[in-house]
Every structure is written in structure tokens, then in C-alpha cells.
Design an enzyme around this catalytic site. Structure first.
Site, PDB file in Angstrom:
ATOM      1  N   THR A   1       0.823  -1.204   0.000  1.00 37.60           N
ATOM      2  CA  THR A   1       0.000   0.000   0.000  1.00 37.60           C
ATOM      3  C   THR A   1       0.858   1.256   0.000  1.00 37.60           C
ATOM      4  O   THR A   1       1.985   1.243   0.524  1.00 37.60           O
ATOM      5  CB  THR A   1      -0.902   0.011   1.251  1.00 37.60           C
ATOM      6  OG1 THR A   1      -1.509   1.296   1.405  1.00 37.60           O
ATOM      7  CG2 THR A   1      -0.114  -0.286   2.521  1.00 37.60           C
TER       8      THR A   1
ATOM      9  N   TYR B   1      -1.591   0.059  10.554  1.00 39.54           N
ATOM     10  CA  TYR B   1      -1.849  -0.645   9.293  1.00 39.54           C
ATOM     11  C   TYR B   1      -0.655  -0.507   8.352  1.00 39.54           C
ATOM     12  O   TYR B   1      -0.112  -1.493   7.845  1.00 39.54           O
ATOM     13  CB  TYR B   1      -3.122  -0.114   8.627  1.00 39.54           C
ATOM     14  CG  TYR B   1      -3.231  -0.514   7.170  1.00 39.54           C
ATOM     15  CD1 TYR B   1      -3.362  -1.858   6.819  1.00 39.54           C
ATOM     16  CD2 TYR B   1      -3.165   0.435   6.153  1.00 39.54           C
ATOM     17  CE1 TYR B   1      -3.432  -2.237   5.476  1.00 39.54           C
ATOM     18  CE2 TYR B   1      -3.236   0.066   4.817  1.00 39.54           C
ATOM     19  CZ  TYR B   1      -3.369  -1.269   4.485  1.00 39.54           C
ATOM     20  OH  TYR B   1      -3.425  -1.643   3.168  1.00 39.54           O
TER      21      TYR B   1
END
EC number: 5.1.3.2
Length: 328
Positions: free
Chosen positions: A119, A143
Site C-alpha cells: 500500500t 496498518y
């Protein structure tokens, strides 16, 4: 004859299921491994489903022995940034320990081709835009840090264990299969496009814009929305690349074009053919002003070219969400 099995871990989820669709279209045989905590059994349409958790080494060994995949695509992860702040332990357990368990099983089975869903959150706040792969990685939430740690493990496994990997750093995945067979379906939903479409469909009271005083062309955040089928295409190309002997590489996946929140809402209003209630609130902590990919490296390494623009994203998303009954 060599089998064409590809293990798609998290293949019952949003991006994983669209990748199974593309793998099957290119002659591969997807084998989905998913615990269905976020995935949907009805999304497994292009291959068998093997239910299991990525932290269950015994189950992984069984599935790898049965199907003998040529490569592994790893999508399975907890992804909600806000939840990662509330419960970092769950994210480290699932995303980090799960990935390390999967990697150990892969190495034991003699699999050396691994595609990892990462990501742009591994970069943190941008120093410059568009961001290329040399941008420093300083994630700002649990995250992003779990994904960054997995990237470091992949690099070390490559250096010392011979594992070859393609790390794909997504920007904002959006849109759906144009035939409406699968699409975005999270519970609870936190992504902008499904939330705005639900507002247009009257399934929620309205859509909230966080921050209108950013240094952008209309004061709202800029994001790089990329069609899920373009992401899926990049994954299939990454498999091809590794099976042809390609070396480990990390690549951005975005269109290179930024869209403001207001522009996104205008596009959704256009496809919905109706206005909907939009509210405004203060900025959210940790939201970057602009996140846009430099995708030159993915184009060069994979021969990849994004095919779909914002109109295609919003039209396919509208088609999917408007057909779907509320709550499934």
C-alpha cells in the site's frame, strides 16, 4: 504437463476476487485460500475455495501439498486504518504473523514466486507528489507499519532464502467488474465511493467530506483512484514476470492522475443522475493533502498500462452497488 495453479490468499475479497477473474481469463487456475472473515464465498467463481487462516501452518501445508501452486498471490490482510489504531495487536497478528507463517509454508513447499499486496500507506506523508518507489517509507499508522514490516521480511527472504517477490503498493482501489458479478463489499464500509453511492441511493443520510481547506484546486483532498481491474491486470502480469524468472521488485499501482473529493462526488452525482446530501467536517488526523502515484516503474517492468478512467470507475461501481440489496 505442468499445472497452472496459482494460490490466491484472500481471493474471496474485493481485489483478490477480481484478480481470480483475470487469472482465469489468462489461462491460470486460481485456488482461493480464505478464512471468509472479510471475503465472500459467492465471490469465489473462478476456481476452488480452500477455507483456512494464514496463521494456520498445518492447513497451509495441506493446501500447498494438494494443489502445488506455481506462485502465491497474498491479499489477505486487515486494512482499515482507523481500526488499526484501536486494535494494533489484531493487525500485527493477522498481517505480520500471518504473512510470516505463509512465507514459511511457501518456502517449505519450494515456492519461490510471491506477489504481495502492499500500500501507499507504507510511504506515510508525501515529501513530493507524485510519489515514486524511491520515496522514503515512514508509515504513520499501525496498518501501514504492518505492511512495511512484511515488505522488509520479503526483502530479507529474497536476499537470504531465494524467494522472489513483486511488492505492489496500491493507491486507491475502486470500481467493479463491468458485468456486475463481483464488486466492493466491506462490512462496515469505510471507502469513499461506496459510501457516496449509498448516499445517492438513499441507503445513508448523506456523505461527509473531511476538510475543505487543503492546498488543492478546490480545498479537498486529492487521491489517485485506480480501477480494480487495472490492479488485477498488474497482479497477473506480476505472476507472468516471476514465472519467467523476474527478480524481486516493488512497484506503485496508481493511474498517476489525482482526483479531489469534490470531483469524485461530482462524478458520482453524474452517474447517479441525482443530487445527494453532502456534509462538511474538520480534517481527519493523518489525512494527506495529496496522494498520487508515479507509475513509470510498473509500466516499464510489467508492461502494464491502466485502462480505466474515473468515469469507468464510478459507472462500474454504481452498477454494482445499485444492483446489490442493502446489506448484501
Amino acid at each position: 504437463m505442468q499445472n497452472n495453479n496459482i494460490l490466491v490468499v484472500g481471493g474471496a475479497g474485493y481485489i483478490g476476487s477480481h484478480t481470480c477473474l483475470q487469472l482465469a481469463a489468462k489461462g491460470y487456475q486460481p485456488v482461493v485460500y480464505d478464512n471468509l472473515s472479510n471475503g465472500h464465498e459467492e465471490f469465489v467463481k473462478w476456481g476452488v475455495l480452500e477455507k483456512g487462516d494464514i496463521r494456520d501452518r498445518q492447513r497451509l501445508d495441506e493446501v500447498l501439498a494438494r494443489h502445488k501452486p506455481r506462485a502465491i498471490l497474498h491479499f489477505a490482510a486487515m486494512i482499515e486504518v482507523g481500526e488499526s489504531v484501536k486494535d494494533p495487536a489484531a493487525f500485527y497478528d493477522n498481517n505480520v504473523i500471518g504473512t510470516l507463517t505463509l512465507l514459511s509454508a511457501a518456502l517449505a513447499a519450494g515456492i519461490d514466486a510471491f506477489v504481495f499486496s502492499s500500500t501507499c500507506a507504507t510511504y506515510g506523508l508525501p515529501d513530493s507528489v507524485p510519489m515514486d518507489e524511491s520515496h522514503k517509507q515512514a508509515p504513520i499508522n499501525p496498518y501501514g507499519r504492518t505492511k512495511w514490516i512484511c515488505e522488509q521480511a520479503l526483502k530479507d527472504y529474497g536476499l537470504y532464502k531465494g524467494l522472489r517477490s513483486v511488492i505492489l503498493r496500491y493507491f486507491n482501489a475502486a470500481g467493479a467488474d463491468f458485468e456486475g458479478r463481483i464488486g466492493e463489499w466491506h462490512e462496515p464500509e469505510t471507502h469513499a465511493i461506496p459510501l457516496a453511492i449509498d448516499a445517492a441511493l438513499g441507503r445513508r443520510e448523506g456523505f461527509k467530506v473531511f476538510g475543505t481547506d487543503y492546498d488543492t484546486r478546490d480545498g479537498t483532498c486529492v487521491r489517485d483512484y485506480i480501477h480494480v481491474l487495472d490492479l488485477a491486470d498488474a497482479h497477473v502480469r506480476a505472476v507472468d514476470y516471476l514465472l519467467e524468472g523476474g527478480e524481486s521488485v516493488a512497484l506503485n499501482l496508481g493511474t498517476g492522475t489525482g482526483t479531489t473529493v469534490k470531483e469524485l462526488l461530482d462524478a458520482i452525482e453524474k452517474v447517479a443522475k441525482r443530487p445527494f446530501n453532502i456534509g462538511y467536517a474538520e480534517r481527519r488526523e493523518g489525512d494527506s493533502t495529496t496522494l498520487v502515484a508515479n507509475n513509470d516503474k510498473a509500466r516499464q517492468v510489467l508492461g502494464w498500462e491502466p485502462q480505466y478512467d474515473l468515469a469507468a470507475i464510478t459507472e462500474s461501481a454504481w452498477n454494482w452497488h445499485s444492483r446489490r440489496n442493502q446489506g448484501g
